[in-house]
Enzyme design. Structure first.
Site, short mmCIF file in Angstrom:
data_model
loop_
_atom_site.label_atom_id
_atom_site.label_comp_id
_atom_site.label_asym_id
_atom_site.label_seq_id
_atom_site.Cartn_x
_atom_site.Cartn_y
_atom_site.Cartn_z
N GLU A 102 0.85 -1.19 0.00
CA GLU A 102 0.00 0.00 0.00
C GLU A 102 0.89 1.24 0.00
O GLU A 102 1.82 1.34 0.81
CB GLU A 102 -0.92 0.04 1.23
CG GLU A 102 -1.90 -1.11 1.32
CD GLU A 102 -2.76 -1.04 2.59
OE1 GLU A 102 -2.82 0.04 3.21
OE2 GLU A 102 -3.34 -2.07 2.96
N GLU B 167 -14.00 4.88 0.32
CA GLU B 167 -14.83 3.94 1.06
C GLU B 167 -15.52 4.68 2.21
O GLU B 167 -14.90 4.97 3.23
CB GLU B 167 -13.98 2.79 1.59
CG GLU B 167 -13.31 1.98 0.50
CD GLU B 167 -12.34 0.96 1.05
OE1 GLU B 167 -12.81 -0.10 1.56
OE2 GLU B 167 -11.12 1.20 1.01
N LYS C 114 -15.68 2.96 5.97
CA LYS C 114 -14.48 2.55 6.70
C LYS C 114 -14.48 3.14 8.10
O LYS C 114 -15.02 4.22 8.33
CB LYS C 114 -13.22 3.02 5.97
CG LYS C 114 -12.78 2.14 4.83
CD LYS C 114 -11.40 2.52 4.33
CE LYS C 114 -10.33 2.02 5.27
NZ LYS C 114 -8.97 2.25 4.74
N GLU D 297 -9.40 8.40 6.53
CA GLU D 297 -9.47 7.00 6.13
C GLU D 297 -10.49 6.74 5.01
O GLU D 297 -10.36 5.77 4.27
CB GLU D 297 -9.79 6.11 7.33
CG GLU D 297 -8.60 5.77 8.19
CD GLU D 297 -7.56 4.93 7.46
OE1 GLU D 297 -7.92 4.17 6.56
OE2 GLU D 297 -6.37 5.05 7.80
#
Length: 480
Positions: A265, A315, A318, A326
């Protein structure tokens, strides 16, 4: 300051050739495909978007059968994931490991699965050792299950680890594994090496900047830092290289200097924090990609690297425990629209948006102009909306940080309204809300319109009934 991190592969011919072979197998940038959204795009739409953008590798956090079915015969290489909450079962039951491999790897013969990621950052210090006893046994059992299924050479195990598993006092060459897990890390690395498997590490320069207000901003990027660090003649002008090479030194000191490294990542968020914005994200990701495309590695490993950008799409479901950012790591917004121009090496014209995306009607839930801001129901209504939707774009120096109090309330109401598929009852904050067909977006602050998905309504019904109960209780106590 968290400056250090990864390592070096010394330039002997054998290792260079090995590196070339490794990259040849996994050429092209990869990307992480997370699925913690209230309204995910169909898997087939995502796969088409991946192919349209020339993305050849994808890293998953589980083994969702719908996603794997969509990836059949796509030509995209896949790393499937095993969540941390499965580690205990897999560590203690060979039968469970065999069943998992049978269901999630063997059954998908038309999917080009290359890796199984066992756990995800299981040794984060915030986990307080929860997964330390189960990660290695789970790795071992999944490896044995792959071998038993005849897939031991085709599919490799790995364990994506956060960069906090190693540390350095000053420079990369000081690097070694974290003292409290040092022996465990050496055991894991030895196991990976014995099975010709890579070390996967997640490196986040953004977190260095987020965690330390004194961190030099330009050192988080790949250009502009005026005070590079010299480590025995190796020059570090960015934290990614220093972090990566700290890992290489940790591996080398423990006898595994030749181990291949995957950057599992790497990326930059676009909202939810003063340092999370479109400009910084574009600067970081393009800086990384320009080096990646050119085959430029780090001072210790100067050749091409294997990496997965984080992440494909925002997202909105999350956890925000690490921070509001995040929910904003995506190169694309929730609807598959690219956030900014980015050359990832496959297309000169930048990123390609998702196609065939259907939206709900153009209507928004906002605060009534006649609403009384002093009403006792304002605070609990906003709190409830934000707890059950996404208000992470509100805050200091975020994309909607310039809204006044009425704008903040409207944003919260609309977020809840859209997450619940614009159902009438999702805009029934008593005496406060109204539906409008006039877009309340302003400047960089966008009031979203939710997309239509197969899951529309699945995420909202429970919240709608909860809202009705909360509002009934509020009304009851107001009338008492």
């Amino acid at each position: 300051m968290e400056l250090m991190g990864c390592g070096k592969l010394r330039g002997c011919l054998v290792l260079v050739l090995f590196g070339a072979l490794l990259v040849g197998l996994v050429s092209g940038i990869g990307i992480n495909w997370g699925t913690q959204l209230t309204h995910p795009l169909p898997a087939s739409t995502i796969v088409k978007m991946l192919k349209d953008n020339g993305i050849q590798k994808v890293k998953l956090f589980d083994a969702d059968p719908d996603i794997l079915n969509a990836l059949k015969k796509s030509g995209i290489q896949v790393m499937v994931g095993i969540p941390n909450d499965m580690l205990y079962t897999l560590a203690n039951s060979m039968q469970a490991a065999e069943k998992w491999v049978s269901k999630n790897v063997s059954a998908h013969v038309s999917v080009d699965i290359r890796y199984v990621a066992v756990g995800n950052e299981p040794f984060l210090s915030t986990y307080n050792g929860t997964f330390e006893a189960t990660t290695l046994p789970a790795l071992q059992n999944i490896q044995l299950a792959l071998v038993k299924a005849g897939l031991g050479n085709q599919v490799k195990v790995t364990c994506p680890l956060n960069a906090d598993v190693y540390q350095s006092a000053q420079v990369p060459s000081d690097g070694d594994f974290r003292q409290d897990i040092h022996d465990l890390m050496v055991q894991i690395v030895k196991f990976l090496s014995q099975n010709n498997a890579p070390f996967t590490v997640n490196i986040y320069p953004f977190i260095s900047l987020y965690s330390d207000p004194n961190f030099p901003v330009d050192y988080a990027f790949f250009n502009g830092f005026q005070s590079p660090i010299s480590d025995n003649g190796r020059i570090y002008d960015n934290v990614f290289d220093a972090n990566h090479d700290t890992l290489v030194w940790a591996l080398q000191k423990n006898g595994f200097g030749n181990m291949p490294i995957i950057v599992g990542e790497v990326g930059w968020p676009t909202d939810g924090d003063r340092n999370a914005n479109l400009q910084y994200a574009q600067r970081f990701n393009q800086g990384f990609m320009s080096r990646y495309i050119a085959g430029k590695g780090t001072p210790m490993r100067p050749g091409p690297m294997d990496a997965y950008l984080f992440s494909l799409i925002d997202e909105d479901f999350k956890s925000i425990q690490p921070g509001n950012f995040e929910r904003h790591w995506g190169l694309f917004y929730y609807d598959g629209q690219p956030k900014y121009q980015l050359n990832i090496g496959s297309r000169a014209n930048g990123l390609v948006a998702a196609t065939g995306v259907a939206y709900l009607p153009k209507k928004w839930c906002i605060l009534k102009t006649s609403a009384n801001l002093n009403s006792d129901q304002v605070a609990p209504s906003v709190s409830y909306a934000c707890q059950n939707a996404d208000c992470t774009s509100l805050g200091y120096q975020t994309s909607c940080g310039g809204l006044d109090i009425r704008g903040n309330i409207s944003y919260a109401f609309n977020s809840y309204f859209q997450v619940n598929d614009q159902i009438d009852s999702a805009c029934k904050f008593p005496g406060l809300s109204v539906v409008t067909d006039k877009d309340p977006s302003t400047g960089d602050c966008k009031f979203k319109i939710m997309i239509q998905t197969d899951s529309a309504g699945l995420h909202g019904n429970g919240r709608i009934w909860s809202l009705r109960i909360v509002l009934f209780v509020l009304l009851f106590f107001t009338l008492m």
